[in-house]
Design a protein around this motif. Structure first.
Motif, PDB file in Angstrom:
ATOM      1  N   THR A 175       1.028  -1.424  -0.073  1.00 63.11           N
ATOM      2  CA  THR A 175      -0.222   0.017   0.124  1.00 63.11           C
ATOM      3  C   THR A 175       1.455   1.583   0.077  1.00 63.11           C
ATOM      4  OG1 THR A 175      -1.539  -1.187   1.940  1.00 63.11           O
ATOM      5  CG2 THR A 175      -2.210   1.319   1.338  1.00 63.11           C
ATOM      6  N   ILE A 176       0.862   2.202  -0.611  1.00 58.99           N
ATOM      7  CA  ILE A 176       1.852   2.775  -1.323  1.00 58.99           C
ATOM      8  C   ILE A 176       0.388   4.376  -0.491  1.00 58.99           C
ATOM      9  CG2 ILE A 176       2.842   5.250  -2.270  1.00 58.99           C
ATOM     10  CD1 ILE A 176       3.945   2.786  -2.781  1.00 58.99           C
ATOM     11  N   ILE A 177       0.675   5.496   0.565  1.00 56.94           N
ATOM     12  CA  ILE A 177       0.887   6.082   1.561  1.00 56.94           C
ATOM     13  C   ILE A 177       1.537   7.991   0.704  1.00 56.94           C
ATOM     14  CG2 ILE A 177      -0.204   6.924   3.655  1.00 56.94           C
ATOM     15  CD1 ILE A 177       0.288   4.095   4.703  1.00 56.94           C
ATOM     16  N   GLU A 178       0.764   8.418   0.749  1.00 54.07           N
ATOM     17  CA  GLU A 178       0.913   9.339   1.439  1.00 54.07           C
ATOM     18  C   GLU A 178       1.377  10.499   2.012  1.00 54.07           C
ATOM     19  OE1 GLU A 178      -0.285  12.110  -2.682  1.00 54.07           O
ATOM     20  OE2 GLU A 178      -2.103  11.403  -1.565  1.00 54.07           O
ATOM     21  N   GLU A 179       2.962  10.835   2.039  1.00 57.50           N
ATOM     22  CA  GLU A 179       2.925  11.364   3.208  1.00 57.50           C
ATOM     23  C   GLU A 179       2.531  11.943   4.277  1.00 57.50           C
ATOM     24  OE1 GLU A 179       7.633  12.471   2.964  1.00 57.50           O
ATOM     25  OE2 GLU A 179       7.621  11.615   2.430  1.00 57.50           O
ATOM     26  N   PRO A 180       1.779  13.107   4.544  1.00 54.83           N
ATOM     27  CA  PRO A 180       1.001  14.003   5.116  1.00 54.83           C
ATOM     28  C   PRO A 180       0.161  13.378   6.019  1.00 54.83           C
ATOM     29  CG  PRO A 180       1.707  14.829   2.697  1.00 54.83           C
ATOM     30  CD  PRO A 180       1.925  13.838   2.226  1.00 54.83           C
ATOM     31  N   ILE A 181       0.122  12.361   4.777  1.00 55.49           N
ATOM     32  CA  ILE A 181      -1.308  11.673   5.572  1.00 55.49           C
ATOM     33  C   ILE A 181      -0.413  10.395   6.590  1.00 55.49           C
ATOM     34  CG2 ILE A 181      -3.357   9.825   5.044  1.00 55.49           C
ATOM     35  CD1 ILE A 181      -3.774  11.631   4.087  1.00 55.49           C
ATOM     36  N   ALA A 182       0.294  10.416   6.892  1.00 52.57           N
ATOM     37  CA  ALA A 182       0.988   8.596   7.387  1.00 52.57           C
ATOM     38  C   ALA A 182       1.433   9.903   8.443  1.00 52.57           C
ATOM     39  CB  ALA A 182       1.946   8.334   6.982  1.00 52.57           C
ATOM     40  N   ALA A 183       1.955  11.042   8.334  1.00 57.31           N
ATOM     41  CA  ALA A 183       2.652  12.332   9.384  1.00 57.31           C
ATOM     42  C   ALA A 183       1.534  12.391  10.341  1.00 57.31           C
ATOM     43  CB  ALA A 183       3.790  13.304   8.816  1.00 57.31           C
ATOM     44  N   ALA A 184      -0.268  13.143   9.397  1.00 56.24           N
ATOM     45  CA  ALA A 184      -0.814  13.003  10.280  1.00 56.24           C
ATOM     46  C   ALA A 184      -1.375  12.263  11.079  1.00 56.24           C
ATOM     47  CB  ALA A 184      -1.722  14.143  10.080  1.00 56.24           C
ATOM     48  N   ILE A 185      -1.343  11.006  11.347  1.00 55.91           N
ATOM     49  CA  ILE A 185      -2.113   9.808  11.545  1.00 55.91           C
ATOM     50  C   ILE A 185      -1.044   9.725  12.737  1.00 55.91           C
ATOM     51  CG2 ILE A 185      -2.072   7.071  11.915  1.00 55.91           C
ATOM     52  CD1 ILE A 185      -3.026   7.607   9.155  1.00 55.91           C
ATOM     53  N   GLY A 186       0.529   9.619  12.591  1.00 59.35           N
ATOM     54  CA  GLY A 186       1.834   9.825  13.061  1.00 59.35           C
ATOM     55  C   GLY A 186       1.509  10.049  14.592  1.00 59.35           C
TER      56      GLY A 186
END
Length: 332
Positions: A127-138
């Motif tokens: 699964t490819i995730i865009e960095e800002p989405i991952a950063a926000a969840i994290g």
């Protein structure tokens, strides 16, 4: 034993691996030492980083990722395989499900290259995730609600700025100015002002110890060792935080401009949410002293750094898989 779910923050300067149920289990530099004579890999990760700038002619220490994009496909695949196996150890017999984050501005071709490398490195599902989405969840932001959250993720190779609402990116900008550029700016400054040649690692050390985005009440200084460009001999000088601020000025102003341009393009309702909720900084670059104050003074919006800025993207990438496998499918 069931296959593990992995979240990988495939960074320009370092790779972090998150294993479901265990958290971030690995953080190593994305550096590979390669022997040109035998065409073989000598070392990967921390061991290879120690070789940067210290290798004989036949061994080159290279970074297979440049500005968040794969520049050397085969070596990236080897590196991924090595880190995946190191993270899982012997615990998994089945191939893992892997989610990997990429900068928000990369092309479909670049995305496909990351996906292919992960499959070749042993993934069962990618699964490819865009960095800002991952950063926000994290960073602990609830992105599923219909309100605007602004994330500024400053990594090694790219800076991603995005406003997120309802699990998706509404407005974003990805610029190729980040932590590596800070180091480069320090190298150039020291060379121009003192005729002294310093390496990447020394520049990074200066950035971490006395680097600043705003004027410090009490300037700090440190000794710097390098090679005198005129005499060719080793030399020691003292550099202070004001000089480092001067060196970083251009790179930082480009990051501030990216933040301002995203704010200008944000729909009014979401922009008012951002004003209420503030701007969240993630990524290693967010640790630069005074960056919060700089962005706050230029935008007038309260700015804060995530609790664990270095690992936020990796945690978010891994938790994304948990959200998906838990049946709460997010839109990628």
């Amino acid at each position: 034993m069931n296959a593990a779910d992995l979240g990988i923050d495939l960074g320009t300067s370092s790779i972090l691996v998150y294993v479901r149920g265990k958290g971030v289990v690995l953080k190593e530099p994305s550096v590979v030492a390669f022997d040109k004579d035998t065409n073989r890999i000598k070392a990967i990760g921390e061991e290879a980083r120690m070789m940067l700038g210290r290798t004989p002619g036949n061994i080159v220490a290279i970074r297979p990722l440049r500005k968040g994009v794969i520049s050397d496909y085969t070596i990236t695949e080897h590196m991924l395989k090595y880190f995946i196996q190191k993270s899982l150890g012997r615990m998994s017999f089945r191939k893992p499900r892997i989610s990997i984050c990429v900068p928000s501005g990369i092309t479909e071709v670049e995305k496909k290259a990351v996906e292919d490398a992960a499959y070749l490195a042993g993934a069962r599902e990618v699964t490819i995730i865009e960095e800002p989405i991952a950063a926000a969840i994290g960073a602990g932001v609830d992105i599923s609600r219909p309100c605007g959250n602004m994330i500024v993720d400053i990594g090694g190779g790219t800076c991603d700025v995005a406003v997120i609402s309802l699990n998706g990116i509404v407005v974003s900008s990805s610029i190729k100015v980040a932590g590596d550029d800070f180091d480069e700016a320090i190298v150039k400054y020291v060379r121009r002002k003192y005729n002294l040649l310093i390496g990447e690692q020394t520049a990074e050390d200066i950035k971490i110890r006395i680097g600043t985005a705003v004027e410090r009440p009490e300037p700090q200084s440190m000794e710097v060792r390098g090679r005198d460009l005129i005499s060719g001999l080793p030399k020691v000088i003292r550099v202070n935080s004001e000089e480092v601020r001067d060196a970083l000025k251009d790179a930082l102003s480009q990051i501030v401009e990216a933040v301002q341009s995203v704010l200008e393009r944000t729909p009014p309702e979401l922009a008012s949410d951002v004003v209420d909720r503030g701007i969240v900084l993630t990524g290693g670059g967010a640790l630069l002293n005074g960056l919060e104050e700089l962005i706050e003074s230029k935008t007038g919006i309260n700015t804060m750094t995530a609790e664990e800025p270095m690992t936020a993207v990796a945690i978010g990438t891994g938790r994304y898989v948990e959200l998906v496998s838990g049946g709460r499918k997010l839109d990628a």
